[in-house]
Motif scaffolding. Structure first.
Motif, PDB file in Angstrom:
ATOM      1  N   TYR A  36     -13.467 -30.511 -18.726  1.00  0.00           N
ATOM      2  CA  TYR A  36     -12.800 -29.351 -19.293  1.00  0.00           C
ATOM      3  C   TYR A  36     -11.484 -29.131 -18.560  1.00  0.00           C
ATOM      4  O   TYR A  36     -11.349 -29.433 -17.370  1.00  0.00           O
ATOM      5  CB  TYR A  36     -13.665 -28.091 -19.133  1.00  0.00           C
ATOM      6  CG  TYR A  36     -14.854 -28.028 -20.057  1.00  0.00           C
ATOM      7  CD1 TYR A  36     -16.033 -28.703 -19.758  1.00  0.00           C
ATOM      8  CD2 TYR A  36     -14.798 -27.283 -21.231  1.00  0.00           C
ATOM      9  CE1 TYR A  36     -17.125 -28.641 -20.608  1.00  0.00           C
ATOM     10  CE2 TYR A  36     -15.893 -27.221 -22.081  1.00  0.00           C
ATOM     11  CZ  TYR A  36     -17.050 -27.899 -21.761  1.00  0.00           C
ATOM     12  OH  TYR A  36     -18.128 -27.846 -22.598  1.00  0.00           O
ATOM     13  N   GLN A  38      -8.737 -26.054 -17.647  1.00  0.00           N
ATOM     14  CA  GLN A  38      -8.607 -24.603 -17.593  1.00  0.00           C
ATOM     15  C   GLN A  38      -7.231 -24.225 -17.067  1.00  0.00           C
ATOM     16  O   GLN A  38      -6.905 -24.489 -15.906  1.00  0.00           O
ATOM     17  CB  GLN A  38      -9.705 -23.965 -16.731  1.00  0.00           C
ATOM     18  CG  GLN A  38      -9.716 -22.450 -16.795  1.00  0.00           C
ATOM     19  CD  GLN A  38     -10.891 -21.831 -16.052  1.00  0.00           C
ATOM     20  OE1 GLN A  38     -11.417 -22.402 -15.112  1.00  0.00           O
ATOM     21  NE2 GLN A  38     -11.308 -20.639 -16.484  1.00  0.00           N
ATOM     22  N   ARG A  98     -23.855 -27.509 -15.389  1.00  0.00           N
ATOM     23  CA  ARG A  98     -23.390 -27.202 -14.044  1.00  0.00           C
ATOM     24  C   ARG A  98     -21.975 -27.733 -13.902  1.00  0.00           C
ATOM     25  O   ARG A  98     -21.698 -28.886 -14.243  1.00  0.00           O
ATOM     26  CB  ARG A  98     -24.305 -27.825 -12.988  1.00  0.00           C
ATOM     27  CG  ARG A  98     -25.741 -27.347 -13.061  1.00  0.00           C
ATOM     28  CD  ARG A  98     -25.869 -25.862 -12.747  1.00  0.00           C
ATOM     29  NE  ARG A  98     -27.260 -25.447 -12.620  1.00  0.00           N
ATOM     30  CZ  ARG A  98     -28.010 -25.024 -13.620  1.00  0.00           C
ATOM     31  NH1 ARG A  98     -27.495 -24.938 -14.838  1.00  0.00           N
ATOM     32  NH2 ARG A  98     -29.260 -24.667 -13.404  1.00  0.00           N
ATOM     33  N   PHE A  99     -21.111 -26.889 -13.379  1.00  0.00           N
ATOM     34  CA  PHE A  99     -19.705 -27.234 -13.255  1.00  0.00           C
ATOM     35  C   PHE A  99     -19.352 -27.507 -11.804  1.00  0.00           C
ATOM     36  O   PHE A  99     -19.860 -26.857 -10.886  1.00  0.00           O
ATOM     37  CB  PHE A  99     -18.830 -26.084 -13.761  1.00  0.00           C
ATOM     38  CG  PHE A  99     -18.769 -25.977 -15.257  1.00  0.00           C
ATOM     39  CD1 PHE A  99     -19.801 -25.382 -15.954  1.00  0.00           C
ATOM     40  CD2 PHE A  99     -17.678 -26.465 -15.959  1.00  0.00           C
ATOM     41  CE1 PHE A  99     -19.755 -25.281 -17.337  1.00  0.00           C
ATOM     42  CE2 PHE A  99     -17.621 -26.369 -17.336  1.00  0.00           C
ATOM     43  CZ  PHE A  99     -18.658 -25.779 -18.025  1.00  0.00           C
ATOM     44  N   GLY A 100     -18.441 -28.440 -11.611  1.00  0.00           N
ATOM     45  CA  GLY A 100     -17.838 -28.609 -10.314  1.00  0.00           C
ATOM     46  C   GLY A 100     -16.848 -27.475 -10.071  1.00  0.00           C
ATOM     47  O   GLY A 100     -16.537 -26.699 -10.978  1.00  0.00           O
ATOM     48  N   ALA A 101     -16.362 -27.384  -8.857  1.00  0.00           N
ATOM     49  CA  ALA A 101     -15.432 -26.310  -8.493  1.00  0.00           C
ATOM     50  C   ALA A 101     -14.057 -26.509  -9.117  1.00  0.00           C
ATOM     51  O   ALA A 101     -13.251 -25.579  -9.153  1.00  0.00           O
ATOM     52  CB  ALA A 101     -15.317 -26.197  -6.980  1.00  0.00           C
TER      53      ALA A 101
ATOM     54  N   TYR B  35     -21.804 -17.598 -18.073  1.00  0.00           N
ATOM     55  CA  TYR B  35     -21.283 -18.003 -16.779  1.00  0.00           C
ATOM     56  C   TYR B  35     -20.504 -16.854 -16.174  1.00  0.00           C
ATOM     57  O   TYR B  35     -20.066 -15.947 -16.876  1.00  0.00           O
ATOM     58  CB  TYR B  35     -20.329 -19.208 -16.908  1.00  0.00           C
ATOM     59  CG  TYR B  35     -20.953 -20.451 -17.492  1.00  0.00           C
ATOM     60  CD1 TYR B  35     -20.937 -20.677 -18.863  1.00  0.00           C
ATOM     61  CD2 TYR B  35     -21.549 -21.407 -16.672  1.00  0.00           C
ATOM     62  CE1 TYR B  35     -21.506 -21.817 -19.402  1.00  0.00           C
ATOM     63  CE2 TYR B  35     -22.117 -22.555 -17.209  1.00  0.00           C
ATOM     64  CZ  TYR B  35     -22.090 -22.747 -18.572  1.00  0.00           C
ATOM     65  OH  TYR B  35     -22.654 -23.882 -19.111  1.00  0.00           O
ATOM     66  N   GLN B  41     -12.316 -19.093  -8.237  1.00  0.00           N
ATOM     67  CA  GLN B  41     -13.550 -19.852  -7.985  1.00  0.00           C
ATOM     68  C   GLN B  41     -13.966 -20.650  -9.213  1.00  0.00           C
ATOM     69  O   GLN B  41     -13.406 -20.495 -10.305  1.00  0.00           O
ATOM     70  CB  GLN B  41     -14.681 -18.893  -7.596  1.00  0.00           C
ATOM     71  CG  GLN B  41     -14.376 -18.043  -6.371  1.00  0.00           C
ATOM     72  CD  GLN B  41     -14.160 -18.887  -5.144  1.00  0.00           C
ATOM     73  OE1 GLN B  41     -14.984 -19.738  -4.795  1.00  0.00           O
ATOM     74  NE2 GLN B  41     -13.049 -18.662  -4.457  1.00  0.00           N
ATOM     75  N   GLY B  42     -14.970 -21.495  -9.023  1.00  0.00           N
ATOM     76  CA  GLY B  42     -15.502 -22.273 -10.129  1.00  0.00           C
ATOM     77  C   GLY B  42     -16.438 -21.449 -10.993  1.00  0.00           C
ATOM     78  O   GLY B  42     -16.626 -20.252 -10.776  1.00  0.00           O
ATOM     79  N   LEU B  43     -17.022 -22.096 -11.974  1.00  0.00           N
ATOM     80  CA  LEU B  43     -17.945 -21.433 -12.893  1.00  0.00           C
ATOM     81  C   LEU B  43     -19.343 -21.387 -12.306  1.00  0.00           C
ATOM     82  O   LEU B  43     -19.869 -22.404 -11.863  1.00  0.00           O
ATOM     83  CB  LEU B  43     -17.984 -22.186 -14.216  1.00  0.00           C
ATOM     84  CG  LEU B  43     -16.763 -22.054 -15.105  1.00  0.00           C
ATOM     85  CD1 LEU B  43     -16.832 -23.024 -16.254  1.00  0.00           C
ATOM     86  CD2 LEU B  43     -16.631 -20.644 -15.620  1.00  0.00           C
ATOM     87  N   PHE B  45     -23.171 -20.761 -13.207  1.00  0.00           N
ATOM     88  CA  PHE B  45     -24.114 -20.677 -14.311  1.00  0.00           C
ATOM     89  C   PHE B  45     -25.042 -19.481 -14.104  1.00  0.00           C
ATOM     90  O   PHE B  45     -25.598 -19.285 -13.024  1.00  0.00           O
ATOM     91  CB  PHE B  45     -24.927 -21.973 -14.390  1.00  0.00           C
ATOM     92  CG  PHE B  45     -26.102 -21.917 -15.319  1.00  0.00           C
ATOM     93  CD1 PHE B  45     -27.386 -21.756 -14.835  1.00  0.00           C
ATOM     94  CD2 PHE B  45     -25.911 -22.020 -16.685  1.00  0.00           C
ATOM     95  CE1 PHE B  45     -28.468 -21.700 -15.694  1.00  0.00           C
ATOM     96  CE2 PHE B  45     -26.996 -21.983 -17.551  1.00  0.00           C
ATOM     97  CZ  PHE B  45     -28.275 -21.820 -17.057  1.00  0.00           C
TER      98      PHE B  45
END
Lengths: 109, 113
Positions: A36, A38, A98-101, B35, B41-43, B45
């Protein structure tokens, strides 16, 4: 160990160069992998999905998956200043993504 | 609708108040995800729904957080007794089926004073 790991960057490349973004994941049974993009203050937008080992190309973007090494990458060819954004690697783990930072990419004119 | 919609776009509340955030997924999408993204910061969940059931609630930060989905469509995320650390952008996403590409809504920016 985090479920999805990315180099946070920042990664800076000159315009026209290839940007290489990397991601590793911990769950060996994961089957679905996504990249993705952003932009600041915006929601993530899907760039690529990949489900099988090997390369998948879409325009200037190529996703690479190696399940044995638990590694997925994104190559951006002919990088443009408009590609400057944070790139998020995502892995589907037990139904939840689950996403990475994220890796912040800057393409300099 | 053409995409995932969320409301409100912005919410400012006082510490201790309850808030409800709404997500309307893409028509036909059976999976829905929540989310949280704190500034820079990141996402993170929170929870996902397959139809009206939530197989995975493991991401909810505390029992002050709850979510429901009715009719296999709209979902509501409720935060009770809000705290300042709840301030973040709450993002909703939907997908056609589980493990498929997710498409995100514009998010709700929550500020707890």
């Amino acid at each position: 160990q985090k479920e999805v790991e990315q180099n946070s960057g920042p990664l800076s490349v000159p315009e026209g160069a290839i940007a290489s973004l990397n991601c590793t994941y911990s769950d060996r049974v994961s089957q679905s992998f996504f990249w993705y993009r952003q932009y600041s203050g915006k929601s993530p937008e899907l760039i690529m999905s990949i489900y099988s080992n090997g390369d998948k190309e879409d325009g200037r973007f190529t996703a690479q998956l190696n399940k044995a090494s638990q590694y997925v990458s994104l190559l951006i060819r002919d990088s443009q200043p408009s590609d400057s954004a944070t790139y998020l690697c995502a892995v589907n783990i037990f139904g939840g993504m689950r996403f990475g930072a994220g890796t912040r990419l800057t393409v300099k004119p | 609708g053409a995409g995932v919609s969320q409301s409100p776009s912005n919410k400012v509340t006082e510490k201790g108040k309850d808030v409800e955030l709404r997500c309307d997924p893409i028509s036909g999408h059976t999976a829905l995800y929540w989310y949280r993204q704190s500034l820079g910061q990141g996402l993170e969940f929170l929870i996902y729904f397959q139809g009206n059931s939530a197989p995975d609630k493991s991401g909810l930060p505390s029992d002050r957080f709850s979510a429901e989905r009715t009719g296999g469509s709209v979902s509501t995320l409720t935060i009770q007794r809000t705290q300042q650390e709840d301030s973040a952008v709450y993002l909703c996403a939907s997908s056609f089926i589980d493990e498929h590409e997710q498409f995100f809504g514009p998010g709700t920016r929550l500020t707890v004073l």
